[in-house]
Design a protein around this motif. Structure first.
Motif, mmCIF file in Angstrom:
data_model
loop_
_atom_site.group_PDB
_atom_site.id
_atom_site.type_symbol
_atom_site.label_atom_id
_atom_site.label_comp_id
_atom_site.label_asym_id
_atom_site.label_seq_id
_atom_site.Cartn_x
_atom_site.Cartn_y
_atom_site.Cartn_z
ATOM 1 N N GLU A 1 -15.045 -17.991 48.277
ATOM 2 C CA GLU A 1 -15.740 -16.823 48.830
ATOM 3 C C GLU A 1 -14.770 -15.662 49.034
ATOM 4 O O GLU A 1 -15.145 -14.504 48.914
ATOM 5 C CB GLU A 1 -16.414 -17.181 50.155
ATOM 6 C CG GLU A 1 -17.621 -18.088 49.993
ATOM 7 C CD GLU A 1 -18.168 -18.597 51.311
ATOM 8 O OE1 GLU A 1 -17.655 -18.203 52.394
ATOM 9 O OE2 GLU A 1 -19.115 -19.397 51.283
ATOM 10 N N ILE A 2 -13.526 -15.978 49.318
ATOM 11 C CA ILE A 2 -12.502 -14.951 49.550
ATOM 12 C C ILE A 2 -11.923 -14.452 48.230
ATOM 13 O O ILE A 2 -11.714 -13.254 48.049
ATOM 14 C CB ILE A 2 -11.389 -15.520 50.457
ATOM 15 C CG1 ILE A 2 -11.973 -15.823 51.836
ATOM 16 C CG2 ILE A 2 -10.210 -14.561 50.550
ATOM 17 C CD1 ILE A 2 -11.095 -16.714 52.686
ATOM 18 N N LEU B 1 -8.530 -16.341 56.964
ATOM 19 C CA LEU B 1 -9.042 -16.054 55.623
ATOM 20 C C LEU B 1 -7.944 -16.120 54.566
ATOM 21 O O LEU B 1 -8.068 -15.513 53.501
ATOM 22 C CB LEU B 1 -9.721 -14.684 55.602
ATOM 23 C CG LEU B 1 -10.904 -14.524 56.549
ATOM 24 C CD1 LEU B 1 -11.462 -13.112 56.483
ATOM 25 C CD2 LEU B 1 -11.981 -15.554 56.274
ATOM 26 N N THR C 1 -14.791 -24.102 48.948
ATOM 27 C CA THR C 1 -15.887 -23.128 48.839
ATOM 28 C C THR C 1 -15.565 -21.865 49.630
ATOM 29 O O THR C 1 -15.779 -20.745 49.150
ATOM 30 C CB THR C 1 -17.212 -23.758 49.318
ATOM 31 O OG1 THR C 1 -17.517 -24.865 48.477
ATOM 32 C CG2 THR C 1 -18.351 -22.756 49.252
ATOM 33 N N LYS C 2 -15.025 -22.026 50.832
ATOM 34 C CA LYS C 2 -14.646 -20.863 51.641
ATOM 35 C C LYS C 2 -13.544 -20.057 50.946
ATOM 36 O O LYS C 2 -13.571 -18.824 50.937
ATOM 37 C CB LYS C 2 -14.199 -21.308 53.033
ATOM 38 C CG LYS C 2 -13.963 -20.160 53.978
ATOM 39 C CD LYS C 2 -13.728 -20.645 55.397
ATOM 40 C CE LYS C 2 -13.533 -19.478 56.339
ATOM 41 N NZ LYS C 2 -13.322 -19.924 57.719
ATOM 42 N N LEU D 1 -6.449 -22.080 52.702
ATOM 43 C CA LEU D 1 -7.777 -22.706 52.618
ATOM 44 C C LEU D 1 -7.888 -23.593 51.384
ATOM 45 O O LEU D 1 -8.306 -24.753 51.472
ATOM 46 C CB LEU D 1 -8.868 -21.632 52.573
ATOM 47 C CG LEU D 1 -9.193 -20.947 53.886
ATOM 48 C CD1 LEU D 1 -10.030 -19.706 53.636
ATOM 49 C CD2 LEU D 1 -9.919 -21.912 54.825
ATOM 50 N N HIS D 2 -7.529 -23.021 50.234
ATOM 51 C CA HIS D 2 -7.656 -23.754 48.971
ATOM 52 C C HIS D 2 -6.810 -25.024 48.987
ATOM 53 O O HIS D 2 -7.284 -26.120 48.676
ATOM 54 C CB HIS D 2 -7.261 -22.833 47.809
ATOM 55 C CG HIS D 2 -7.248 -23.515 46.489
ATOM 56 N ND1 HIS D 2 -6.264 -23.287 45.559
ATOM 57 C CD2 HIS D 2 -8.074 -24.428 45.923
ATOM 58 C CE1 HIS D 2 -6.498 -24.032 44.492
ATOM 59 N NE2 HIS D 2 -7.582 -24.743 44.694
ATOM 60 N N GLN E 1 -16.041 -27.859 51.779
ATOM 61 C CA GLN E 1 -16.122 -26.724 52.710
ATOM 62 C C GLN E 1 -14.941 -25.776 52.547
ATOM 63 O O GLN E 1 -15.117 -24.550 52.462
ATOM 64 C CB GLN E 1 -16.171 -27.222 54.157
ATOM 65 C CG GLN E 1 -17.438 -27.927 54.525
ATOM 66 C CD GLN E 1 -17.354 -28.598 55.892
ATOM 67 O OE1 GLN E 1 -16.332 -28.530 56.585
ATOM 68 N NE2 GLN E 1 -18.428 -29.267 56.280
ATOM 69 N N LEU E 2 -13.746 -26.333 52.507
ATOM 70 C CA LEU E 2 -12.539 -25.500 52.448
ATOM 71 C C LEU E 2 -12.404 -24.770 51.116
ATOM 72 O O LEU E 2 -12.098 -23.572 51.083
ATOM 73 C CB LEU E 2 -11.307 -26.364 52.713
ATOM 74 C CG LEU E 2 -11.184 -26.897 54.142
ATOM 75 C CD1 LEU E 2 -10.150 -28.012 54.204
ATOM 76 C CD2 LEU E 2 -10.837 -25.773 55.114
#
Length: 135
Positions: free
Chosen positions: A90-91, A60, A86-87, A65-66, A83-84
């Protein structure tokens, strides 16, 4: 293809979400610094491997991720980029640069209305952030 915005959040800001062991967080931060420098030098495969190492330690990790999503976008892996990023959002939904990069991905997917919403969110988060106004 729109220009991506490279930005990262300092390691200290992650404390608000989880309290990892200090040595693990320090190692992730050191790896992130190295990956970010490689990314800026356009050594995308090397940077991606480092971001993946960070994600193996902390799935996380916002920056990993970004920035992995930014690399996917730069390599025209648009679905993976979506996908990455967006995840990552979310964090940490408070990061304007992630919303800008998501807008770029959505434009590439020809999702114009959603891209506009993403850019507008970036402007709401950082009204003086010139990059947000240029997209």
């Amino acid at each position: 293809m729109e220009k991506t915005h490279l930005d990262r959040v300092s390691g200290n800001s992650r404390k608000h979400f989880r309290q990892p062991k200090a040595d693990k967080a320090d190692k992730a931060d050191a790896l992130l610094d190295k990956g970010f420098r490689l990314h800026q030098a356009n050594k995308l495969d090397e940077a991606r491997r480092i971001y993946q190492r960070i994600l193996s330690m902390d799935p996380l990790h916002f920056d990993a991720l970004h920035l992995s999503g930014v690399i996917a976008y730069e390599k025209k892996e648009i679905d993976l980029a979506w996908q990455l990023i967006t995840k990552a959002i979310e964090i940490r939904s408070d990061q304007a640069s992630a919303h800008i990069n998501l807008g770029n991905v959505l434009l590439e997917k020809n999702e114009i209305e959603e891209a506009i919403k993403s850019y507008e969110r970036a402007i709401q988060l950082a009204p003086n952030f010139a990059v947000a106004h240029n997209n």
